[in-house]
Design a protein around this motif. Structure first.
Motif, PDB file in Angstrom:
ATOM      1  N   LEU A   1       0.819  -1.139  -0.120  1.00  0.00           N
ATOM      2  CA  LEU A   1      -0.230   0.018  -0.019  1.00  0.00           C
ATOM      3  C   LEU A   1       0.853   1.009   0.262  1.00  0.00           C
ATOM      4  CD1 LEU A   1      -2.742  -0.681   2.562  1.00  0.00           C
ATOM      5  CD2 LEU A   1      -3.074  -0.370   0.504  1.00  0.00           C
ATOM      6  N   LEU A   2       0.624   2.245  -0.906  1.00  0.00           N
ATOM      7  CA  LEU A   2       1.363   3.267  -1.052  1.00  0.00           C
ATOM      8  C   LEU A   2       0.663   4.196  -0.178  1.00  0.00           C
ATOM      9  CD1 LEU A   2       3.706   4.825  -2.219  1.00  0.00           C
ATOM     10  CD2 LEU A   2       2.137   5.421  -4.127  1.00  0.00           C
ATOM     11  N   GLY A   3       1.263   4.984   0.799  1.00  0.00           N
ATOM     12  CA  GLY A   3       0.435   6.428   1.634  1.00  0.00           C
ATOM     13  C   GLY A   3       1.340   7.558   1.890  1.00  0.00           C
ATOM     14  N   ARG A   4       0.922   8.320   2.573  1.00  0.00           N
ATOM     15  CA  ARG A   4       1.397   9.552   2.933  1.00  0.00           C
ATOM     16  C   ARG A   4       1.905  10.484   1.760  1.00  0.00           C
ATOM     17  NH1 ARG A   4       5.357   8.256   7.866  1.00  0.00           N
ATOM     18  NH2 ARG A   4       5.400  10.678   7.708  1.00  0.00           N
ATOM     19  N   GLY A   5       3.002  10.920   1.651  1.00  0.00           N
ATOM     20  CA  GLY A   5       3.313  11.935   0.731  1.00  0.00           C
ATOM     21  C   GLY A   5       2.817  11.962  -0.581  1.00  0.00           C
ATOM     22  N   TRP A   6       3.069  10.706  -1.439  1.00  0.00           N
ATOM     23  CA  TRP A   6       2.606  10.689  -2.793  1.00  0.00           C
ATOM     24  C   TRP A   6       1.036  10.501  -2.742  1.00  0.00           C
ATOM     25  CZ3 TRP A   6      -0.025   7.158  -5.588  1.00  0.00           C
ATOM     26  CH2 TRP A   6      -0.336   7.295  -6.905  1.00  0.00           C
ATOM     27  N   ALA A   7       0.424   9.450  -1.731  1.00  0.00           N
ATOM     28  CA  ALA A   7      -0.970   9.344  -1.751  1.00  0.00           C
ATOM     29  C   ALA A   7      -1.710  10.573  -1.731  1.00  0.00           C
ATOM     30  CB  ALA A   7      -1.324   8.390  -0.958  1.00  0.00           C
ATOM     31  N   ALA A   8      -1.434  11.223  -0.964  1.00  0.00           N
ATOM     32  CA  ALA A   8      -1.914  12.799  -0.490  1.00  0.00           C
ATOM     33  C   ALA A   8      -1.630  13.733  -1.682  1.00  0.00           C
ATOM     34  CB  ALA A   8      -1.274  13.533   0.730  1.00  0.00           C
ATOM     35  N   GLY A   9      -0.432  13.835  -2.224  1.00  0.00           N
ATOM     36  CA  GLY A   9      -0.159  14.758  -3.333  1.00  0.00           C
ATOM     37  C   GLY A   9      -0.917  14.388  -4.696  1.00  0.00           C
TER      38      GLY A   9
ATOM     39  N   ASN B   1      10.025  10.633  -0.184  1.00  0.00           N
ATOM     40  CA  ASN B   1      10.267   9.193  -0.202  1.00  0.00           C
ATOM     41  C   ASN B   1       8.725   8.621  -0.504  1.00  0.00           C
ATOM     42  OD1 ASN B   1       8.843   9.759   2.223  1.00  0.00           O
ATOM     43  ND2 ASN B   1      10.288   8.077   3.126  1.00  0.00           N
ATOM     44  N   PHE B   2       8.915   7.611  -0.599  1.00  0.00           N
ATOM     45  CA  PHE B   2       7.715   6.598  -1.071  1.00  0.00           C
ATOM     46  C   PHE B   2       7.592   5.699   0.408  1.00  0.00           C
ATOM     47  CE2 PHE B   2       9.744   6.812  -5.234  1.00  0.00           C
ATOM     48  CZ  PHE B   2       8.785   7.763  -5.884  1.00  0.00           C
ATOM     49  N   ASP B   3       6.354   5.954   0.898  1.00  0.00           N
ATOM     50  CA  ASP B   3       6.131   5.193   2.136  1.00  0.00           C
ATOM     51  C   ASP B   3       5.251   4.037   1.830  1.00  0.00           C
ATOM     52  OD1 ASP B   3       7.147   6.844   4.487  1.00  0.00           O
ATOM     53  OD2 ASP B   3       5.857   8.389   3.557  1.00  0.00           O
ATOM     54  N   LEU B   4       5.783   2.943   1.835  1.00  0.00           N
ATOM     55  CA  LEU B   4       5.332   1.461   1.142  1.00  0.00           C
ATOM     56  C   LEU B   4       4.857   0.726   2.448  1.00  0.00           C
ATOM     57  CD1 LEU B   4       7.325   0.773  -1.641  1.00  0.00           C
ATOM     58  CD2 LEU B   4       5.169   2.036  -1.726  1.00  0.00           C
ATOM     59  N   TYR B   5       3.558   0.235   2.868  1.00  0.00           N
ATOM     60  CA  TYR B   5       3.356  -0.491   4.008  1.00  0.00           C
ATOM     61  C   TYR B   5       3.011  -2.067   3.282  1.00  0.00           C
ATOM     62  CZ  TYR B   5       2.686   3.949   6.087  1.00  0.00           C
ATOM     63  OH  TYR B   5       2.750   5.172   6.727  1.00  0.00           O
TER      64      TYR B   5
ATOM     65  N   GLN C   1       4.724 -10.401   3.884  1.00  0.00           N
ATOM     66  CA  GLN C   1       5.519  -9.977   2.877  1.00  0.00           C
ATOM     67  C   GLN C   1       6.810  -9.149   3.035  1.00  0.00           C
ATOM     68  OE1 GLN C   1       2.355  -8.335   0.283  1.00  0.00           O
ATOM     69  NE2 GLN C   1       1.873 -10.227  -0.603  1.00  0.00           N
ATOM     70  N   HIS C   2       6.652  -8.822   4.357  1.00  0.00           N
ATOM     71  CA  HIS C   2       7.806  -7.849   4.735  1.00  0.00           C
ATOM     72  C   HIS C   2       9.364  -8.219   4.155  1.00  0.00           C
ATOM     73  CE1 HIS C   2      10.526  -5.448   7.324  1.00  0.00           C
ATOM     74  NE2 HIS C   2       9.705  -4.428   6.801  1.00  0.00           N
ATOM     75  N   GLU C   3       9.709  -9.442   4.620  1.00  0.00           N
ATOM     76  CA  GLU C   3      11.095  -9.843   4.257  1.00  0.00           C
ATOM     77  C   GLU C   3      11.431 -10.040   2.886  1.00  0.00           C
ATOM     78  OE1 GLU C   3      15.042 -10.666   4.347  1.00  0.00           O
ATOM     79  OE2 GLU C   3      13.623 -10.239   5.860  1.00  0.00           O
TER      80      GLU C   3
ATOM     81  N   GLU D   1      18.013  -0.722  -4.452  1.00  0.00           N
ATOM     82  CA  GLU D   1      17.319   0.248  -5.126  1.00  0.00           C
ATOM     83  C   GLU D   1      17.582   1.707  -4.669  1.00  0.00           C
ATOM     84  OE1 GLU D   1      14.883   2.382  -7.128  1.00  0.00           O
ATOM     85  OE2 GLU D   1      14.729   0.138  -7.386  1.00  0.00           O
ATOM     86  N   SER D   2      17.749   2.338  -5.876  1.00  0.00           N
ATOM     87  CA  SER D   2      18.109   3.836  -5.518  1.00  0.00           C
ATOM     88  C   SER D   2      17.074   5.066  -5.099  1.00  0.00           C
ATOM     89  CB  SER D   2      19.035   4.316  -6.798  1.00  0.00           C
ATOM     90  OG  SER D   2      17.981   4.312  -8.016  1.00  0.00           O
ATOM     91  N   ALA D   3      15.830   4.503  -5.575  1.00  0.00           N
ATOM     92  CA  ALA D   3      14.667   5.312  -5.036  1.00  0.00           C
ATOM     93  C   ALA D   3      14.565   5.482  -3.597  1.00  0.00           C
ATOM     94  CB  ALA D   3      13.187   4.686  -5.736  1.00  0.00           C
ATOM     95  N   PRO D   4      14.008   6.644  -3.191  1.00  0.00           N
ATOM     96  CA  PRO D   4      13.809   6.744  -1.619  1.00  0.00           C
ATOM     97  C   PRO D   4      12.712   6.265  -1.285  1.00  0.00           C
ATOM     98  CG  PRO D   4      13.228   8.723  -2.999  1.00  0.00           C
ATOM     99  CD  PRO D   4      13.591   7.829  -3.876  1.00  0.00           C
ATOM    100  N   VAL D   5      12.759   5.031  -0.866  1.00  0.00           N
ATOM    101  CA  VAL D   5      11.452   4.179  -0.311  1.00  0.00           C
ATOM    102  C   VAL D   5      11.559   3.846   1.308  1.00  0.00           C
ATOM    103  CG1 VAL D   5      10.669   1.811  -0.319  1.00  0.00           C
ATOM    104  CG2 VAL D   5      11.435   2.774  -2.218  1.00  0.00           C
ATOM    105  N   SER D   6      10.559   4.196   1.947  1.00  0.00           N
ATOM    106  CA  SER D   6      10.429   3.814   3.358  1.00  0.00           C
ATOM    107  C   SER D   6       9.570   2.563   3.623  1.00  0.00           C
ATOM    108  CB  SER D   6       9.975   4.830   4.073  1.00  0.00           C
ATOM    109  OG  SER D   6      10.918   5.989   4.299  1.00  0.00           O
ATOM    110  N   LEU D   7      10.043   1.462   4.124  1.00  0.00           N
ATOM    111  CA  LEU D   7       9.208   0.153   4.233  1.00  0.00           C
ATOM    112  C   LEU D   7       8.607   0.250   5.386  1.00  0.00           C
ATOM    113  CD1 LEU D   7       8.361  -2.124   2.355  1.00  0.00           C
ATOM    114  CD2 LEU D   7      10.223  -3.410   3.046  1.00  0.00           C
ATOM    115  N   HIS D   8       7.349   0.045   5.441  1.00  0.00           N
ATOM    116  CA  HIS D   8       6.737  -0.016   6.913  1.00  0.00           C
ATOM    117  C   HIS D   8       5.851  -1.357   6.840  1.00  0.00           C
ATOM    118  CE1 HIS D   8       7.397   4.280   7.388  1.00  0.00           C
ATOM    119  NE2 HIS D   8       7.052   4.621   6.134  1.00  0.00           N
ATOM    120  N   LEU D   9       5.910  -1.871   8.240  1.00  0.00           N
ATOM    121  CA  LEU D   9       5.272  -3.197   8.547  1.00  0.00           C
ATOM    122  C   LEU D   9       3.918  -2.641   8.784  1.00  0.00           C
ATOM    123  CD1 LEU D   9       5.488  -6.002   8.806  1.00  0.00           C
ATOM    124  CD2 LEU D   9       6.144  -5.855  11.151  1.00  0.00           C
ATOM    125  N   GLY D  10       2.693  -3.240   8.271  1.00  0.00           N
ATOM    126  CA  GLY D  10       1.299  -2.928   8.574  1.00  0.00           C
ATOM    127  C   GLY D  10       0.497  -2.573   7.442  1.00  0.00           C
TER     128      GLY D  10
END
Length: 78
Positions: free
Chosen positions: A28-36, A49-53, A58-60, A69-78
């Protein structure tokens, strides 16, 4: 500047999502991009960055798929 950055981010996001889907991960893509994307013009809601949940099962796989990956990704559990 933010509009140009937004175009770059769209390309990065496409690449990231392709890598994750290839690994069988459905984030799931959330926060900045999803709002923008709800703003009337590109670049009005900048983000860094991309906040991906992802779920626990599937986390591992997501972490492995994004190694190097060079893209700014923040991987979140949940």
């Amino acid at each position: 500047m933010h509009a140009i950055e937004s175009l770059l981010h769209e390309r990065q996001l496409s690449r990231v999502m392709g890598r994750l889907h290839g690994a069988g991960v459905e984030p799931l893509l959330g926060r900045g991009w999803a709002a923008g994307r709800h703003y009337p013009e590109r670049g009005l809601r900048p983000y860094r960055n991309f906040d991906l949940y992802v779920g626990p099962a599937q986390h591992e796989a997501a972490r492995r798929a994004l190694e190097g990956e060079s893209a700014p990704v923040s991987l979140h559990l949940g």
